[in-house]
Scaffold this motif. Sequence first.
Motif, mmCIF file in Angstrom:
data_model
loop_
_atom_site.group_PDB
_atom_site.id
_atom_site.type_symbol
_atom_site.label_atom_id
_atom_site.label_comp_id
_atom_site.label_asym_id
_atom_site.label_seq_id
_atom_site.Cartn_x
_atom_site.Cartn_y
_atom_site.Cartn_z
ATOM 1 N N ALA A 13 0.838 -1.159 0.020
ATOM 2 C CA ALA A 13 -0.088 -0.166 0.226
ATOM 3 C C ALA A 13 1.098 1.208 0.046
ATOM 4 N N ALA A 14 1.857 1.343 0.774
ATOM 5 C CA ALA A 14 2.966 2.313 0.904
ATOM 6 C C ALA A 14 3.520 2.599 -0.523
ATOM 7 N N ALA A 15 3.937 1.637 -1.061
ATOM 8 C CA ALA A 15 4.476 1.732 -2.479
ATOM 9 C C ALA A 15 3.766 1.949 -3.563
ATOM 10 N N THR A 16 2.532 2.026 -3.327
ATOM 11 C CA THR A 16 1.695 2.219 -4.646
ATOM 12 C C THR A 16 1.886 3.435 -5.318
ATOM 13 N N PRO A 17 2.155 3.518 -6.697
ATOM 14 C CA PRO A 17 2.268 4.482 -7.259
ATOM 15 C C PRO A 17 1.068 5.565 -7.473
ATOM 16 N N ALA A 18 1.478 6.926 -7.548
ATOM 17 C CA ALA A 18 0.566 7.958 -7.498
ATOM 18 C C ALA A 18 -0.480 7.885 -8.782
ATOM 19 N N THR A 19 0.193 6.983 -9.952
ATOM 20 C CA THR A 19 -0.761 6.755 -11.087
ATOM 21 C C THR A 19 -1.786 5.706 -11.049
ATOM 22 N N ARG A 20 -1.753 4.910 -9.897
ATOM 23 C CA ARG A 20 -2.663 3.744 -9.945
ATOM 24 C C ARG A 20 -4.107 4.094 -9.683
ATOM 25 N N ASP A 21 -4.894 3.540 -10.643
ATOM 26 C CA ASP A 21 -6.429 3.895 -10.231
ATOM 27 C C ASP A 21 -6.985 3.066 -9.233
ATOM 28 N N ARG A 22 -6.737 3.507 -7.900
ATOM 29 C CA ARG A 22 -7.302 2.817 -6.720
ATOM 30 C C ARG A 22 -8.618 2.437 -6.598
ATOM 31 N N TYR A 23 -9.511 3.460 -7.292
ATOM 32 C CA TYR A 23 -10.986 2.926 -7.331
ATOM 33 C C TYR A 23 -11.162 1.676 -8.016
ATOM 34 N N VAL A 24 -10.755 1.230 -8.956
ATOM 35 C CA VAL A 24 -10.825 -0.028 -9.557
ATOM 36 C C VAL A 24 -10.601 -1.042 -8.608
ATOM 37 N N ASP A 25 -9.689 -1.128 -7.813
ATOM 38 C CA ASP A 25 -9.382 -2.195 -7.024
ATOM 39 C C ASP A 25 -10.169 -2.080 -5.702
ATOM 40 N N LEU A 26 -10.823 -0.993 -5.551
ATOM 41 C CA LEU A 26 -12.075 -0.785 -4.458
ATOM 42 C C LEU A 26 -13.196 -1.830 -5.150
ATOM 43 N N LEU A 27 -13.410 -1.400 -6.360
ATOM 44 C CA LEU A 27 -14.703 -2.200 -7.062
ATOM 45 C C LEU A 27 -14.519 -3.623 -7.084
ATOM 46 N N ARG A 28 -13.082 -3.912 -7.350
ATOM 47 C CA ARG A 28 -12.913 -5.458 -7.493
ATOM 48 C C ARG A 28 -13.160 -5.923 -6.085
ATOM 49 N N VAL A 269 -22.536 -0.540 -14.703
ATOM 50 C CA VAL A 269 -21.091 -0.006 -14.810
ATOM 51 C C VAL A 269 -21.387 1.815 -14.970
ATOM 52 N N GLY A 270 -22.395 2.252 -15.624
ATOM 53 C CA GLY A 270 -22.637 3.510 -15.320
ATOM 54 C C GLY A 270 -22.942 3.989 -14.173
ATOM 55 N N ALA A 271 -23.479 3.146 -13.223
ATOM 56 C CA ALA A 271 -23.673 3.477 -11.761
ATOM 57 C C ALA A 271 -22.307 3.654 -11.111
ATOM 58 N N VAL A 272 -21.677 2.707 -11.103
ATOM 59 C CA VAL A 272 -20.346 2.763 -10.470
ATOM 60 C C VAL A 272 -19.467 3.829 -10.997
ATOM 61 N N GLU A 273 -19.498 4.143 -12.245
ATOM 62 C CA GLU A 273 -18.636 5.285 -12.846
ATOM 63 C C GLU A 273 -19.028 6.641 -12.367
ATOM 64 N N LEU A 274 -20.337 6.887 -12.109
ATOM 65 C CA LEU A 274 -20.907 7.946 -11.621
ATOM 66 C C LEU A 274 -20.273 8.206 -9.834
ATOM 67 N N LEU A 275 -20.090 7.152 -9.561
ATOM 68 C CA LEU A 275 -19.639 7.299 -7.899
ATOM 69 C C LEU A 275 -18.122 7.258 -8.131
ATOM 70 N N LYS A 276 -17.527 7.364 -8.940
ATOM 71 C CA LYS A 276 -16.153 7.182 -9.116
ATOM 72 C C LYS A 276 -15.256 8.631 -8.155
ATOM 73 N N GLY A 277 -15.994 9.673 -8.444
ATOM 74 C CA GLY A 277 -15.357 10.814 -7.489
ATOM 75 C C GLY A 277 -15.296 10.357 -6.291
ATOM 76 N N PRO A 278 -16.353 10.102 -5.373
ATOM 77 C CA PRO A 278 -16.546 9.967 -3.938
ATOM 78 C C PRO A 278 -15.582 8.578 -3.394
ATOM 79 N N GLY A 279 -15.795 7.618 -4.436
ATOM 80 C CA GLY A 279 -15.277 6.269 -4.260
ATOM 81 C C GLY A 279 -13.764 6.587 -4.317
ATOM 82 N N ALA A 280 -13.179 7.408 -5.003
ATOM 83 C CA ALA A 280 -11.832 7.519 -5.400
ATOM 84 C C ALA A 280 -11.165 8.336 -4.001
ATOM 85 N N ARG A 281 -11.958 9.340 -3.446
ATOM 86 C CA ARG A 281 -11.646 10.104 -2.364
ATOM 87 C C ARG A 281 -11.672 9.094 -1.151
ATOM 88 N N PHE A 282 -12.517 8.081 -0.850
ATOM 89 C CA PHE A 282 -12.633 7.227 0.244
ATOM 90 C C PHE A 282 -11.514 6.175 0.108
#
Length: 443
Positions: A13-28, A269-282
């Motif tokens: 987790a500490a070594a995660t690059p800034a470019t990684r899309d963490r929201y995708v990992d959360l969705l998985r 898919v459309g619904a989870v993409e609409l939640l991407k902003g708050p999900g990414a912040r979480f």
Amino acid sequence: MGSRNRLSAAALAAATPATRDRYVDLLRVASLAVVVLGHWLMAAVGADGQVGNLLAVVPELQLVTWVFQVMPVFFFVGGFSHALAHRSRPAYPAFLRARLQRLLRPTMVFVGVWGAAALVLQLSGADGGLTGVALRLVTQPLWFIGIYLAMVAFTPPLLKLHERYGWGAFAGLVGAAVLVDVLRFAAHVPFVEFLNFAFVWLAVHQLGFLRADGMLRRPALLAGAGLLGATALVALGPYPLSMVGMPGEKVSNMAPPTLALLCHGLWLVGAVELLKGPGARFVARAGVWRTVVAANGIAMTAFLWHLTAMLAVYGVLLGTGATLPDPASGAWWAQVPLRFAAAALLTALLVAAFRRFEAPVPPAPSTGAGGPLAALGITLALLGVLGLSLTGFAGLLDGHAATLIVLPLTAPAAVALILTGWLVVERAGRVDRAHGAVTGRSR
């Protein structure tokens, strides 16, 4: 071991690059967790030890599947991940080998343990009642792994089509799914419906490619069109309300998948993409991200063993003479938190025992030679996994078989297909690396 694993997750987790899309990992992680909880809830075991389906007991709950049937989200995330993985490791044998190792190592351990248990139980005559039901049910979630293997196999050619045609490649898959349902329901063409195992799920998978390239720019339109389409198809067509399979129904939206399920996938898919902003912040929170990293490292193992845990909980209750209330009664609902807690604890113990088999495999140098051999191998493996999901482990000594479209398979034959396919992919990888060594020396 537990502390070392937690430290490893914290270090990752500490070594995660800034470019990684963490929201995708959360969705998985979130989508698999919802599937596990859904399976636990739907398994309605009565005092007689028979396993029913809560959605059949309370048909009004079938509408809930329009939110909680989240397999499309997992396959969408898979498309995103496969696009990135293949671009970083474009040689087909190397790409397949890495994916098969991650999927099949924990799966074959699960199969080996349950296969041995099934033989012991049948030889001892203890394979009746809830035990016999468990032998039939525990392999059913393997269909998901079979479909996922198909997505892995088709990633290279479909990614090329995506890179050339963009939304056109997705539209082609949707059009094929529409044609299949027309031929199925209007022209009554036999067996054609099975093609939608590919077209429907690969269309959802293709959305992951579009997301990887920043082309999902109107998620509200996607969600609205999907929801409107699913509603119209269920209201006006031959499609059932439930987005999961129901016992005894003439048409299932899941097996084989229908156009209604594809529309459901578009809406999710459309619904989870609409939640991407708050999900990414979480998920950007340090503690949340560490949890997501740790969960991703054990997700497949937990998925494989979660039904075993739930059925074991019911087995203990029946074995100790505990009263099992009627499914969907007030007393049954009151027991749900306790059953969930017990199943979660047992799943955690099983994960602790088997998680090491989910460790990723280091990549090997690759040139792309051995591609046809690798394609043959993954085809054999996915047929075996799908076949085993149908046969289960009941009746091993009696030659029990199930039909995969037109191919009758026993459990031993299905396991042999998986192992043969896996070995063929490994062989393709060795051919690939040997070709690379020869090519390197020739230069």
